[in-house]
Design an enzyme around this catalytic site. Sequence first.
Site, short mmCIF file in Angstrom:
data_model
loop_
_atom_site.label_atom_id
_atom_site.label_comp_id
_atom_site.label_asym_id
_atom_site.label_seq_id
_atom_site.Cartn_x
_atom_site.Cartn_y
_atom_site.Cartn_z
N HIS A 248 0.86 -1.23 -0.01
CA HIS A 248 0.08 0.01 -0.03
C HIS A 248 0.75 1.09 0.14
O HIS A 248 2.04 1.28 0.82
CB HIS A 248 -0.69 -0.08 1.27
CG HIS A 248 -1.98 0.96 1.15
ND1 HIS A 248 -1.76 2.28 1.52
CD2 HIS A 248 -3.26 0.64 0.78
CE1 HIS A 248 -3.06 2.95 1.13
NE2 HIS A 248 -3.94 1.87 0.49
N GLU A 305 -7.68 -5.11 0.03
CA GLU A 305 -8.50 -6.08 -1.03
C GLU A 305 -8.17 -7.34 -0.66
O GLU A 305 -9.25 -8.43 -1.22
CB GLU A 305 -7.40 -5.65 -2.29
CG GLU A 305 -7.72 -4.33 -2.76
CD GLU A 305 -9.39 -3.98 -3.26
OE1 GLU A 305 -10.38 -4.13 -2.71
OE2 GLU A 305 -9.28 -3.06 -4.19
N1 ACO Z 1 3.83 -7.69 -4.68
C1 ACO Z 1 4.93 -7.60 -4.96
N2 ACO Z 1 5.79 -6.47 -5.09
C2 ACO Z 1 5.39 -5.30 -4.61
C3 ACO Z 1 3.97 -5.38 -4.18
C4 ACO Z 1 3.38 -6.32 -4.24
N3 ACO Z 1 1.90 -6.51 -3.80
N4 ACO Z 1 3.65 -4.06 -3.62
C5 ACO Z 1 4.79 -3.23 -3.91
N5 ACO Z 1 5.86 -4.19 -4.46
C6 ACO Z 1 7.13 -3.69 -4.94
C7 ACO Z 1 7.25 -2.98 -6.13
O1 ACO Z 1 7.42 -3.99 -6.91
C8 ACO Z 1 8.31 -2.17 -6.14
O2 ACO Z 1 9.48 -2.80 -6.07
P1 ACO Z 1 10.93 -2.21 -6.59
O3 ACO Z 1 11.12 -1.04 -6.05
O4 ACO Z 1 11.78 -3.38 -6.30
O5 ACO Z 1 10.56 -2.10 -8.00
C9 ACO Z 1 7.95 -1.52 -4.65
O6 ACO Z 1 7.44 -2.53 -3.86
C10 ACO Z 1 7.33 -0.23 -4.73
O7 ACO Z 1 6.65 -0.37 -3.36
P2 ACO Z 1 5.68 0.77 -2.91
O8 ACO Z 1 6.48 1.97 -3.09
O9 ACO Z 1 5.20 0.65 -1.46
O10 ACO Z 1 4.54 0.43 -3.86
P3 ACO Z 1 3.58 1.61 -4.46
O11 ACO Z 1 3.23 2.73 -3.53
O12 ACO Z 1 3.87 2.13 -5.70
O13 ACO Z 1 2.18 0.90 -5.02
C11 ACO Z 1 0.50 -0.48 -4.80
C12 ACO Z 1 1.27 0.34 -3.85
C13 ACO Z 1 0.15 -0.15 -6.20
C14 ACO Z 1 -1.02 -0.70 -3.91
C15 ACO Z 1 1.15 -1.91 -4.71
O14 ACO Z 1 1.70 -2.15 -3.41
C16 ACO Z 1 0.55 -2.92 -5.35
O15 ACO Z 1 0.71 -2.89 -6.60
N6 ACO Z 1 0.01 -3.77 -4.76
C17 ACO Z 1 -0.69 -4.99 -5.47
C18 ACO Z 1 -2.07 -4.66 -6.20
C19 ACO Z 1 -3.02 -4.28 -4.95
O16 ACO Z 1 -3.28 -5.01 -4.04
N7 ACO Z 1 -3.99 -3.13 -5.11
C20 ACO Z 1 -4.81 -2.84 -4.12
C21 ACO Z 1 -4.37 -1.66 -3.31
S1 ACO Z 1 -5.68 -1.01 -1.99
C22 ACO Z 1 -6.65 0.01 -2.96
O17 ACO Z 1 -6.24 0.58 -3.70
C23 ACO Z 1 -8.09 -0.15 -2.66
#
Ligand code: ACO
Length: 359
Positions: A248, A305
């Site tokens: 998140h 989610e």
């Molecule tokens: N699985 C694997 N890796 C992840 C995940 C995940 N669920 N979430 C973040 N990361 C990784 C990214 O690949 C990235 O890695 P890197 O820097 O090595 O490339 C890094 O963690 C980025 O982390 P954050 O800065 O915390 O992520 P960001 O704020 O950009 O994204 C998000 C948040 C979009 C929710 C992300 O965690 C994600 O894609 N989760 C999966 C989708 C999901 O569950 N969405 C629902 C969110 S809740 C809502 O909106 C109602």
Amino acid sequence: MSNNTTGLDGVVVAQTQLCHIDGQKGQLIIKGHSIESIANHYSFEQAASLLWHDLSNLEETPELIQQGLAQARQFCFQELSPFFQFGASLPLIEGLRMGLSRLSDTNKLPHHYLTTAAIAVLIPALLRIKKQLKPIAPNPAFDHVADFLTMLKGIFTQEEHRALTTYLVSVSEHSLNASTFTARVIASTQAGIISSVIGALCALKGPLHGGAPGPVLDMLDAIGTSDNIESWLHNELLSGKRLMGFGHRVYKVRDPRANVLKEAVSLLQQSSHHPRLELAEKVELAAIKILKQHKPDRLLQTNVEFYTALLLETLGIPRGAFTAIFSTGRVLGWTAHIMEQTQTGRLMRPRAEYIGTMD
Ligand code: ACO
């Protein structure tokens, strides 16, 4: 670093009296109330009253909101029924977007009622037609959740009513997430509630925001049994994919809504013997452990989610409808932010840093 790469992380773009999130402590406060204190106790109308109070020129008591929403649902069913057949031929979220576009800015009903009601009417009607069933007309004697469940399924249990209410209240408001930010930007141009809600819905549609719970179930399906959990999760991460339902932007600890929703799923499971929860709990534990191994410098925890997926599945809602159902609750927060922005805000017009060429 430019905002292009930070995704506006941590940038404050508005002031609000609606919601406070502490991502380090895992706290979600809606108008002074912790999510834990309202999610299992408030009705949909009480949540609406909490959010809308003082933002419109109406007296927003739960009783008056119940009457106003009932009237708006009846209007929407009548007004939108010529569209149902075509709308049902589209993916649900697109049908919903098009259906909302049929509402006119000149409509005399309060537009925060109109948009909330239209979402609650369109989803069941389009889903029923997709299943070759006739839409069920709203009943003005029912509260919003009871009417939604009736329009969707015909009959429902009290446990289902409570579980869906808990879900809708839990997701009703969450500060400046992507869809609410979108709504506020549109509202800042004075385009009105209907346009702002449609814009918010478009932002919600993406898999990184509201589109995750369906894929959570796909993940549980693909894992299948407990002995596959660890290898499946490792493989997924090794192939560069994200685990849906984890991570998140704001929460660096477990999303407080995950606890509330997990409890609601357990309660519902007692009455309908849902077999999925046990596997999901094991997947959750393993995913957090494995995410820590693959991304040691990130704090990736369960988000809203993950248990949303189980709750909606237990309610018999098809996974293709999950994102649309999310909007049934979140529209309360969107409309509150739109009204707050309209009352207190200024046109949002940020700047971009030019990095192109010059003659
Ligand atoms: N699985 C694997 N890796 C992840 C995940 C995940 N669920 N979430 C973040 N990361 C990784 C990214 O690949 C990235 O890695 P890197 O820097 O090595 O490339 C890094 O963690 C980025 O982390 P954050 O800065 O915390 O992520 P960001 O704020 O950009 O994204 C998000 C948040 C979009 C929710 C992300 O965690 C994600 O894609 N989760 C999966 C989708 C999901 O569950 N969405 C629902 C969110 S809740 C809502 O909106 C109602």
